[in-house]
Design a protein around this motif. Structure first.
Motif, mmCIF file in Angstrom:
data_model
loop_
_atom_site.group_PDB
_atom_site.id
_atom_site.type_symbol
_atom_site.label_atom_id
_atom_site.label_comp_id
_atom_site.label_asym_id
_atom_site.label_seq_id
_atom_site.Cartn_x
_atom_site.Cartn_y
_atom_site.Cartn_z
ATOM 1 N N ARG A 13 0.836 -1.191 0.000
ATOM 2 C CA ARG A 13 0.000 0.000 0.000
ATOM 3 C C ARG A 13 0.876 1.248 0.000
ATOM 4 N NH1 ARG A 13 -4.834 -0.313 4.083
ATOM 5 N NH2 ARG A 13 -5.817 0.825 2.387
ATOM 6 N N ARG A 90 0.083 4.675 -7.241
ATOM 7 C CA ARG A 90 -1.211 4.503 -6.596
ATOM 8 C C ARG A 90 -1.236 5.290 -5.293
ATOM 9 N NH1 ARG A 90 -2.294 -1.276 -5.712
ATOM 10 N NH2 ARG A 90 -3.802 -0.628 -4.125
ATOM 11 N N ASP A 92 -3.339 4.608 -1.407
ATOM 12 C CA ASP A 92 -4.306 3.835 -0.626
ATOM 13 C C ASP A 92 -4.700 4.507 0.678
ATOM 14 O OD1 ASP A 92 -4.076 1.038 -2.155
ATOM 15 O OD2 ASP A 92 -2.042 1.792 -1.850
ATOM 16 N N SER A 139 -8.147 2.148 -5.250
ATOM 17 C CA SER A 139 -7.509 1.189 -4.353
ATOM 18 C C SER A 139 -8.447 0.052 -3.970
ATOM 19 C CB SER A 139 -7.019 1.905 -3.086
ATOM 20 O OG SER A 139 -6.706 0.994 -2.058
#
Length: 249
Positions: A13, A90, A92, A139
Motif C-alpha cells: 500500500r 497509486r 491507498d 484502491s
C-alpha cells in the motif's frame, strides 16, 4: 493495535502523510512504513527535515519519497497528488496531519488570522480529501485518517479559532464516512491530547489540566492509532473519532 514485531499488514500500500517532516507526522510516517507501506513524506517548505524522515524510513528497510507543497493552494494540492501517483503508481491511505496552530484570546484574533488558521487546518483537509478520493476509490480499500485535537471535544480558552477548525475536521469526517462508504473508503479521526513534541512553550490550555494517566502522550502513541485505522483490522471502522489523550476528554 499493531506494535513492535507485528506483521507488515500494510505491505503493497501507499500512504501520503501531510505535515510529516517532524513531530506527530514524522511518527505516523515511520509507523506506516514499519507496517509495510510506501510513504509520501510531505512538508510545506522544510526540505531538509522531509529528506531526513525519508532517510530514516529507508534505513529501516522501507520505501519513501519527499514532496513539498503549500496545501492551502488548490493547484499545488493537485500537483502533489499527481506527483505522488507518478512516483508510486497509486494511493491507498491519506493522513491529514498538516495544521496551523496559535494561541490568542478571541478579542485579539483578526479576521485574517481566523482565516489563516481555519485554512491551515480545515481547508487543507478538504482539498486533500477531494484530490485523494479518485485514487483511494481505485484502491478498493482506501483509508482517510485526519488528526484532530482533543480541544474540539473539550471547553478550552485562547484557541477558539483552532477549536472551530478542528471541530470542522470532525464534521468533515462524519460526512465523508457516509458519502464514501459505497467506494469502500473508510474515514476516521484521531484526536491527540497533550503530546510530547518539539514546541516553544506548553500551551496555556494544557497547563491547568490534569491528565488521568498522569503523563503527556508520545507521538508514537498517536501513530499506533493511525496505523490501526489504516490497516485491514479496521475495515469495518468508519466515521469514528478516537481520542488518544490519556483520559483527558
Amino acid at each position: 493495535m499493531p506494535g513492535e514485531g507485528s506483521a507488515r499488514e500494510l505491505e503493497g500500500r501507499v500512504a501520503l502523510v501531510t505535515g510529516s517532516a517532524r513531530n506527530i507526522g514524522r511518527a505516523i510516517a515511520l509507523a506506516l512504513a514499519d507496517g509495510g507501506a510506501a510513504v509520501a513524506v510531505h512538508a510545506r517548505s522544510s526540505e531538509a527535515a522531509a529528506k531526513s524522515v525519508v532517510a530514516e524510513i529507508e534505513a529501516r528497510g522501507g520505501r519513501a519519497a519527499w514532496f513539498l507543497a503549500e496545501l492551502t493552494d488548490p493547484q499545488a494540492v493537485r500537483r502533489l497528488f499527481d506527483d505522488v501517483r507518478g512516483t508510486f503508481g497509486r494511493l491507498d491511505i491519506l493522513v491529514n496531519n498538516a495544521a496551523s496552530r496559535a494561541d490568542a484570546p478571541i478579542e485579539r484574533i483578526s479576521l485574517e488570522e481566523w482565516r489563516a488558521i481555519t485554512a491551515g487546518i480545515l481547508d487543507t483537509a478538504f482539498l486533500c480529501c477531494q484530490a485523494a478520493i479518485p485514487l483511494l476509490a481505485e484502491s478498493g480499500r482506501g483509508a482517510i485518517v485526519s488528526i484532530g485535537g482533543v480541544a474540539a471535544h473539550c471547553a478550552i480558552g485562547g484557541r477558539s479559532h483552532v477549536v472551530a477548525a478542528k471541530s470542522g475536521i470532525a464534521g468533515l469526517t462524519r460526512g465523508l464516512s457516509v458519502e464514501l462508504a459505497d467506494r469502500n473508503i473508510t474515514v476516521n479521526i484521531v484526536s491527540p491530547g497533550y503530546i510530547n513534541t518539539k514546541r516553544d512553550h506548553i500551551p496555556p490550555h494544557f497547563q491547568d489540566r490534569k491528565v488521568p494517566l498522569g503523563r503527556p502522550g508520545e507521538p508514537e502513541e498517536i501513530a499506533a492509532a493511525v496505523r490501526f485505522l489504516c490497516g485491514p483490522g479496521a475495515r469495518y471502522v468508519t466515521g469514528q473519532a478516537i481520542q488518544v489523550a490519556g483520559g483527558w476528554a
